[in-house]
Design a protein around this motif. Structure first.
Motif, PDB file in Angstrom:
ATOM      1  N   ASN A   1     -21.703  22.610 -32.459  1.00 19.29           N
ATOM      2  CA  ASN A   1     -22.023  22.153 -31.414  1.00 19.29           C
ATOM      3  C   ASN A   1     -20.727  22.025 -30.422  1.00 19.29           C
ATOM      4  O   ASN A   1     -20.185  21.193 -30.611  1.00 19.29           O
ATOM      5  CB  ASN A   1     -22.740  20.623 -31.526  1.00 19.29           C
ATOM      6  N   GLU A   2     -20.818  22.785 -29.404  1.00 18.84           N
ATOM      7  CA  GLU A   2     -19.434  22.666 -28.713  1.00 18.84           C
ATOM      8  C   GLU A   2     -19.401  21.540 -27.644  1.00 18.84           C
ATOM      9  O   GLU A   2     -18.571  21.390 -26.581  1.00 18.84           O
ATOM     10  CB  GLU A   2     -19.432  24.111 -28.010  1.00 18.84           C
ATOM     11  N   GLY A   3     -20.431  20.774 -27.557  1.00 20.44           N
ATOM     12  CA  GLY A   3     -20.509  19.922 -26.477  1.00 20.44           C
ATOM     13  C   GLY A   3     -20.787  20.216 -24.983  1.00 20.44           C
ATOM     14  O   GLY A   3     -21.073  21.373 -24.924  1.00 20.44           O
ATOM     15  N   ALA A   4     -20.906  19.332 -24.019  1.00 25.91           N
ATOM     16  CA  ALA A   4     -21.273  19.670 -22.661  1.00 25.91           C
ATOM     17  C   ALA A   4     -20.052  19.966 -21.996  1.00 25.91           C
ATOM     18  O   ALA A   4     -18.920  19.362 -22.144  1.00 25.91           O
ATOM     19  CB  ALA A   4     -22.084  18.454 -22.254  1.00 25.91           C
TER      20      ALA A   4
ATOM     21  N   GLN B   1     -24.751  14.018 -18.172  1.00 29.03           N
ATOM     22  CA  GLN B   1     -24.339  15.577 -18.332  1.00 29.03           C
ATOM     23  C   GLN B   1     -24.610  15.905 -19.927  1.00 29.03           C
ATOM     24  O   GLN B   1     -25.146  16.982 -20.164  1.00 29.03           O
ATOM     25  CB  GLN B   1     -22.702  15.739 -17.985  1.00 29.03           C
ATOM     26  N   ILE B   2     -24.120  15.285 -20.633  1.00 31.75           N
ATOM     27  CA  ILE B   2     -24.228  15.023 -22.155  1.00 31.75           C
ATOM     28  C   ILE B   2     -25.625  15.289 -22.635  1.00 31.75           C
ATOM     29  O   ILE B   2     -25.805  16.064 -23.460  1.00 31.75           O
ATOM     30  CB  ILE B   2     -23.541  13.946 -22.866  1.00 31.75           C
ATOM     31  N   GLU B   3     -26.610  14.703 -21.908  1.00 30.79           N
ATOM     32  CA  GLU B   3     -28.142  14.684 -22.393  1.00 30.79           C
ATOM     33  C   GLU B   3     -28.806  16.008 -22.029  1.00 30.79           C
ATOM     34  O   GLU B   3     -29.778  16.550 -22.410  1.00 30.79           O
ATOM     35  CB  GLU B   3     -28.786  13.494 -21.966  1.00 30.79           C
ATOM     36  N   ASN B   4     -28.143  16.552 -20.822  1.00 28.13           N
ATOM     37  CA  ASN B   4     -28.861  17.826 -20.322  1.00 28.13           C
ATOM     38  C   ASN B   4     -28.110  19.256 -20.307  1.00 28.13           C
ATOM     39  O   ASN B   4     -28.526  19.932 -19.823  1.00 28.13           O
ATOM     40  CB  ASN B   4     -29.236  17.347 -18.914  1.00 28.13           C
ATOM     41  N   ASN B   5     -26.920  19.202 -21.232  1.00 28.76           N
ATOM     42  CA  ASN B   5     -26.185  20.491 -21.228  1.00 28.76           C
ATOM     43  C   ASN B   5     -26.180  20.722 -22.604  1.00 28.76           C
ATOM     44  O   ASN B   5     -25.329  19.668 -23.678  1.00 28.76           O
ATOM     45  CB  ASN B   5     -24.897  20.283 -20.407  1.00 28.76           C
ATOM     46  N   LYS B   6     -26.498  21.776 -23.261  1.00 32.59           N
ATOM     47  CA  LYS B   6     -26.241  21.987 -24.639  1.00 32.59           C
ATOM     48  C   LYS B   6     -25.607  23.602 -24.950  1.00 32.59           C
ATOM     49  O   LYS B   6     -25.704  24.299 -24.287  1.00 32.59           O
ATOM     50  CB  LYS B   6     -27.538  22.117 -25.544  1.00 32.59           C
ATOM     51  N   ARG B   7     -24.567  23.364 -25.805  1.00 31.42           N
ATOM     52  CA  ARG B   7     -23.830  24.602 -26.071  1.00 31.42           C
ATOM     53  C   ARG B   7     -23.774  24.700 -27.753  1.00 31.42           C
ATOM     54  O   ARG B   7     -22.955  23.901 -28.105  1.00 31.42           O
ATOM     55  CB  ARG B   7     -22.538  24.645 -25.445  1.00 31.42           C
ATOM     56  N   GLU B   8     -24.382  25.580 -28.253  1.00 31.07           N
ATOM     57  CA  GLU B   8     -24.402  25.692 -29.893  1.00 31.07           C
ATOM     58  C   GLU B   8     -24.067  27.143 -30.154  1.00 31.07           C
ATOM     59  O   GLU B   8     -24.545  28.028 -29.586  1.00 31.07           O
ATOM     60  CB  GLU B   8     -25.705  24.972 -30.392  1.00 31.07           C
TER      61      GLU B   8
END
Length: 999
Positions: free
Chosen positions: A388-391, A430-437
């Motif tokens: 999970n690369e985070g936002a 931003q953390i709640e609405n951006n996902k990078r996995e």
């Protein structure tokens, strides 16, 4: 009732006393014997300070200056006599013994250590090339999620570059500098026989038997056209001939906390410092009257200032995290069958939002011996990774936002835009609405058959397959920095699959004649093929939050791409190692490679190497020199290639374009910008290496020194051709570069007594890289910042010399500047600062690196600490530039020494000053010293382990990154230059508790 209880206690006390008396009597009755003697070495010289220990007991002594000792030993017990550099001797005592002479033999284990050299092994004492190893024993004492990082400072000439401190982030290795401008400078990784470019991030360190780094061209030439950047050979734990059954467990749990959090203005509750900064900024930029404007401070900011309600964005956004790892393996076998099996699990959580890295590994090895002549075996390794690369933007926004604003509204809910006067959104939103996995799977399988018709002669055929795949997905919701709270969500998905198989057929002949001649010859025929395919797509305007799993529902699907390509290679190789009289060593290697990546006529290339070694210690004139244990000189030359080139570089390709015609979309193809060249050849590297290996004072001081000179020719450049016939450039073999350097490794036993030892391991590396020629005319290429005689990568810019001071007011005015502005060097003294004043400021590589490990052992306790330093080098750092040079009236900055008329700093410009040449603030030194690892361990005594039926039990506590000494303003000087929007990270200090058990 009370009297009965009292009587019971008295009876129990009586029996306990009786047992103690009997026990004491039995001890007294045990016959004690006296043992006297002298301990000598192979030349019968006395060894003072040798340890004489009763096995299984705390009783022991050391020999005096004449090697003499006296010790009382219970009858039937065994004494162990040991000394650094010698083989331990054991003796069972059944009677009084005096006038004993115990002769210890030299312990040549270190010199006879087996090193993997590619398609075979060699004893370290017979090594002629520059090869360094990291063993499983060393890896077991290190705590790391990425085994690649263990090479930093522990292996001379190896530089590990981190892209970020986010969990699961990539690392890249350079061995002895860089060689290529346009293609990969990473080494070739060979994992259980499979040549690979995947690196080691997916491997569990507990599964690795050894890592052998082939550094010089003489050693790496065994891999021919893929060895120019060095070779890293990873051998995982497979089946061995150990009989019986063993179970090993290693595991740890760690607590991560951010360290070296950058100091922003107004952090840690000091919000008035930020108010003063903003006031000075606005006054300087807009005048005193600007302080009454409504956008200077909002009503909510004024309220918060009044009540002292300041928000520390970095410390509130960051969080403590856990990291844990568990590995279990089983090994064993019989005289016919050997096996190994291992499972591993790792979870590493990040310190911002949902960042994490999770890995599951499994490996199995089997070997079956049909007879002394025929055996077969398989080895398989599987790794499943989720990252999970985070936002994006979240952490950088936490740096930007000032302490005068809050993430919450009056009701305690998250605000989207918590600073109406700024474009930066709430990082928590931003953390709640951006996902990078990213999901990645890695599988490595190898199987072999080996036949030995005669002693010393063997035929081995091995097929190995590597398959890896990854899926990357990104979801960008409406409530993100990119979408601004208005635009529709976006999703992106990318996948790739790679298959790589290699078939090696090896013949080996190993023979020794009368301890005079020793010969090892190997021949190889190898075939390899790799296949790569993948696709990607992006969708805009998704109706619901489906992450990247339903892009077909998007209003618009765009950037749809797919690819497929393959390449193959055939190889023939021969190598001979010959040793004469255990003094003179000769190695010669030749490899002939053919690749599909080049055009007919240039597909085949021959890569030879040769090396000689001289075991001087074995000469008659040095045999009797007691203080000298080993001395070997090495000289080698080799040539290898760089096959890390694009599969299609010889082709002239068409570019795809989309346009509207007749009311519908059409595809069109036209000439690409780059013209192919069928005359391209491999980039070839040749290298001389000069080495010396030594050992003194019973090997209490030993080490190695290597000096090398590497030249890479036929570098492939995209040469500009002035848009000739529609092409802007053409690839050509025209450039030459060089790397020269020195590597030193030193091991010392500083103190060695019966109960206490102190050992030190030191490495030092220095490399100098430069461009020898570019286009054959000895001229620089200013457009690409390539200069003859300079390193391949340079920082080319204006040189900052300070800040204009009040006494320089008149001179500053000639440049259109005022005191408080940045002052740069006017190289041509014409009072105009332009590109003619640019110069090479340095290179983004350290001048030298060093690592030092100190290990202390007291009885069953062990303590070690590891230091790592990079000195020199200049880097371009967006983080430093962004938070010292930008003067946005609403954003925060780093709390540094800014110039004022009263504080005449020469470091940073005046707050609010519209200074020129602010880009020079991002050019920073990369020097640092880290106390990177401290470990305290305790191993259970042997008597305890026997009672618990254990073979080994060690517990330890560890702290990583406790101290860092650097001038860098960011968190971690090892990640200078990281992408501030996508991979900006904090620096973790980790406290770990772990155990290593063997049953």
């Amino acid at each position: 009732m009370k009297s009965m209880k009292t009587n019971t206690i008295k009876i129990k006390a009586f029996f306990i006393l009786l047992l103690l008396i009997c026990g004491w009597g039995s001890v007294q009755a045990q016959q004690m014997l006296t043992v006297k003697g002298v301990v000598v070495d192979a030349l019968k010289e006395p060894l003072p300070g040798a340890s004489v220990q009763v096995v299984g007991m705390s009783t022991g002594t050391v020999t005096d200056l004449d090697g003499n000792f006296t010790i009382q030993v219970p009858k039937g017990k065994t004494i162990a006599v040991s000394f650094i550099g010698y083989v331990t001797q054991e003796l069972t005592v059944n009677q009084n013994q005096t006038n004993l002479t115990i002769q210890l033999e030299d312990d040549s284990k270190q010199l006879n250590e087996v090193v993997v050299i590619g398609y075979g092994t060699v004893e370290k004492k017979d090594l002629t090339g520059s090869i360094q190893s990291v063993t499983s024993k060393e890896l077991s004492k290190l705590v790391t999620t990425d085994v690649t990082e263990t090479l930093n400072g522990r292996v001379g000439g190896v530089l590990v570059n981190k892209t970020s401190n986010r969990p699961g982030s990539d690392t890249k290795i350079e061995i002895r500098g860089i060689n290529s401008f346009n293609f990969s400078n990473e080494p070739l990784y060979v994992i259980d026989g499979v040549p690979s470019q995947t690196g080691m991030r997916h491997l569990n360190s507990a599964d690795i038997e050894s890592i052998d780094i082939l550094k010089d061209a003489s050693s790496s030439a065994i891999y021919g056209s893929r060895g120019a950047n060095g070779v890293v050979i990873i051998t995982t734990k497979g089946a061995n001939k150990r009989q019986g059954f063993n179970i090993d467990y290693s595991g740890y749990v760690g607590f991560k906390t951010p360290t070296r959090i950058p100091e922003m203005i107004g952090n840690m509750g000091n919000g008035l410092e930020y108010v003063d900064y903003r006031t000075a900024l606005w006054k300087k930029k807009y005048g005193d009257a600007s302080l009454s404007r409504p956008d200077f401070l909002t009503d909510d900011e004024k309220r918060r200032i009044k009540h002292g309600e300041y928000y520390d964005w970095l410390r509130e956004l960051s969080q403590n995290a856990l990291t844990t790892s568990h590995s279990v393996s089983a090994t064993g076998g019989t005289d016919k069958l050997s096996f190994s099996f291992g499972l591993g699990y790792l979870k590493d959580d990040g310190m911002i939002g949902d960042e994490s890295f999770e890995r599951i590994t499994a490996n199995i090895g089997l070997e079956y011996r049909f007879s002394d002549k025929f055996k077969t075996g398989v080895n398989s390794y599987v790794s499943l990774n989720n990252t999970n690369e985070g936002a994006n933007d979240a952490l950088v926004n936490a740096y930007f936002l000032p302490p005068t604003v809050s993430p919450y509204d009056k009701d305690g809910s998250y605000l989207f835009n918590c600073q109406p006067t700024s474009s930066k959104i709430n990082p928590f939103v931003q953390i709640e609405n951006n996902k990078r996995e990213k999901e990645a799977n890695y599988t490595n399988f190898s199987g072999y058959l080996e036949y030995q018709p005669l002693k010393g002669l063997s035929f081995k055929s091995q097929i190995a397959v590597q398959y890896d795949s990854d899926v990357y997905g990104e979801w960008v919701g409406t409530m993100t920095q990119a979408k601004g709270g208005l635009n529709a969500p976006e999703a992106y998905r990318k996948e790739g699959r790679n298959m790589n198989w290699v078939w090696d057929n090896i013949i080996t002949y190993d023979k020794t004649w009368k301890d005079i001649h020793r010969l090892n010859v190997i021949g190889l025929y190898s075939a390899q093929k790799e296949t790569h395919k993948g696709s990607e797509m992006r969708g805009d305007g998704l109706p619901y939050n489906s992450d990247w799993h339903a892009i077909e529902t998007a209003e618009e699907i765009r950037d749809v791409k797919s690819y497929y390509w393959e390449s193959s290679m055939l190889s023939f190789m021969g190598r001979a190692n010959y040793t004469l009289l255990d003094r003179y060593l000769f190695t010669i290697t030749g490899r002939y490679d053919g690749t599909s990546r080049l055009a007919t006529g240039n597909q085949w290339g021959f890569m030879p190497s040769a090396a000689i070694g001289w075991q001087m210690k074995n000469e008659n004139f040095l045999k009797d020199v007691d203080w000298l244990n080993s001395l070997k000189l090495r000289v080698s030359w080799g040539r290898s290639g760089n096959n890390s080139i694009d599969h299609d570089i010889t082709w002239t390709k068409l570019d795809l374009a989309h346009y509207i015609y007749g009311g519908k979309g059409e595809n069109a193809f036209g000439l690409g910008d780059r013209k192919g060249n069928k005359n391209l050849r491999w980039e070839m590297t040749s290298e001389w290496n000069y080495g010396i290996d030594f050992g003194f004072l019973n090997n209490r001081i030993n080490g190695t020194i290597d000096v090398y000179n590497r030249t890479t020719k036929d570098l492939i450049f995209a040469r500009s051709v002035g848009n000739l016939n529609g092409y802007g450039s053409i690839l050509e073999n025209v450039g030459t570069s060089s790397n020269k350097g020195i590597e030193i490794g030193l091991n010392t036993v500083n103190i060695s007594t019966k109960d206490f030892t102190w050992k030190t391991n030191l490495t030092f590396s220095l490399n100098r890289n430069k461009i020898v020629d570019l286009y054959g005319d000895k001229k620089d290429d200013l457009a690409n910042r390539w200069f003859i005689g300079q390193p391949m990568k340079v920082i080319y810019d204006l040189e900052k010399v300070g800040i204009w001071q009040m006494e320089d007011k008149e001179l500053a005015a000639k440049y259109g500047q005022v005191p408080g502005h940045i002052r740069v060097a006017d190289l041509d003294d014409n009072y105009v600062i332009d590109e003619r004043d640019y110069k090479v400021l340095g290179t983004p590589s350290p001048d030298w690196t060093a690592g030092m490990t100190n290990t202390f052992a007291y009885k069953n306790w062990d303590l070690s600490f590891y230091m790592y330093a990079r000195i020199g080098g200049i880097y371009n750092d967006d983080f430093t530039y962004m938070f010292t040079a930008w003067d946005n009236e609403h954003w925060n900055k780093l709390n540094v020494n800014y110039w004022t008329p009263e504080n005449r700093s020469n470091e940073y410009q005046q707050i609010g000053a519209q200074s020129y040449h602010t880009q020079v603030l991002g050019k920073i030194s990369g020097s640092f010293l880290k106390i990177q690892n401290i470990t305290l361990g305790y191993t259970l005594p042997e008597t305890w382990m026997k009672k618990m039926k254990m073979k080994n039990a060690r517990a330890y506590i560890n702290v990583q990154n406790p101290f860092t000494f650097t001038d860098y303003l960011g968190p971690d000087p090892e990640t200078i230059g990281e992408d501030v929007y996508k991979s900006l990270s904090l620096y973790p200090m980790t406290f770990t508790f772990g155990v290593n058990l063997t049953f």
